[in-house]
Design a protein around this motif. Structure first.
Motif: not given
Length: 302
Positions: A33-40, A99-104, A66-68, A125-137
């Protein structure tokens, strides 16, 4: 390995290709699952949704995960990191529910501004066996007791980023205060009769005409010596097709702010107190949440 490969014989090249294919299949294709954030109210670095999504997709292209879902968070400016984050909560729920294996995300700063919230989200994320990815690293690996430097480096980098943001905000705040003291305008919505253009105030002819008409009406007195009421001025300005700054209805409070400097100053002070109260309330709610987490932990240990 690039140049040396050209000097090898055909058998070695065949073996190399076979190894690469095996490695590719050995890497699981994850559901992310891709997560994006900005300020209003806008980003200081103008790093908006399109740029963030592009960076995430660019990182994912060679990995072919696969991006869900793509979740976009418009966090309210000035709110604490734990508030108004339904999309982050949704992303974490997707991982927790399988429903997802990790967050990007584009980078850790977009996951959360504060180090403590970054760490809390990653721990979920890690407690539920998920994986975390940063597009920069790339992948942000979970804590490992055998490698304490991993945790240290991640947290130091997060703290340094948080410090840098704080310093930038402080410089902006001081710069705005200095500019406001110099020419009376630093930022924000200009009052009626003016607009911001190239970081300076310029008059808006239609609005200055409306303000002049309001002043003219207010100066008129009836046979009893009473000035024209703000409500009556609203009616006449609407009748004569003078527009408000945002195109809405004229209100007595709007006219009072326009014509009465003392009323305008009090209104500004009231708005400032309301904003500060909102910030104080956010801090208290954050403290209550932290206290609740510690209380739950203590109860579990007992």
């Amino acid at each position: 390995m690039g140049i040396e490969t050209l000097t090898w014989d055909v058998d070695v090249i065949s073996i190399t290709c076979t190894v690469r294919i095996m490695n590719k299949h050995a890497l699981p294709r994850l559901r992310l699952v891709i997560y994006l954030r900005v300020s209003t109210k806008g980003q200081v670095d103008t790093y908006g949704f399109p740029s963030q999504l592009k960076d995430c997709k660019t990182w994912n292209k060679p990995h072919n995960h696969r991006i869900v879902e793509v979740l976009r968070e418009e966090a309210e400016s000035g709110a604490t990191d734990e508030e108004d984050r339904p999309e982050l909560a949704r992303a974490l729920d997707m991982i927790a529910n399988g429903d997802a294996d990790g967050i990007l995300f584009p980078n850790l700063d977009r996951l959360a501004r504060e180090l403590t919230i970054q760490e809390a989200a990653l721990s979920v994320v890690w407690a539920h066996g998920g994986r975390a990815f940063g597009a920069d690293q790339g992948e942000i690996l979970p804590d490992d007791d055998s490698d304490p430097m991993r945790t240290f480096v991640r947290q130091v980098m997060g703290a340094a980023a948080q410090l840098e943001r704080g310093l930038i905000k402080n410089r902006l705040r001081k710069g705005r205060a200095a500019k406001g003291a110099a020419d009376g305008y630093a930022y924000g919505a200009p009052r009626y009769g003016f607009k911001a253009e190239k970081k300076a105030l310029v008059e808006v002819p239609d609005e200055t005409a409306g303000e002049a008409r309001a002043k003219e009406l207010r100066a008129q007195v009836d046979e009893n010596g009473k000035q024209t009421s703000y409500r009556e001025i609203c009616r006449i300005l609407k009748e004569e097709n003078f527009k408000t700054k945002r195109g809405g209805e004229w209100r007595p409070s709007t006219i009072a702010k326009m014509l009465d400097p003392e009323y305008r100053a009090k209104a500004n002070e009231r708005d400032a107190r309301a904003r500060q109260a909102k910030r104080d309330d956010a801090v208290m709610r954050k403290a209550a949440k932290a206290r609740s987490r510690f209380s739950d932990k203590d109860a579990g240990e007992k």
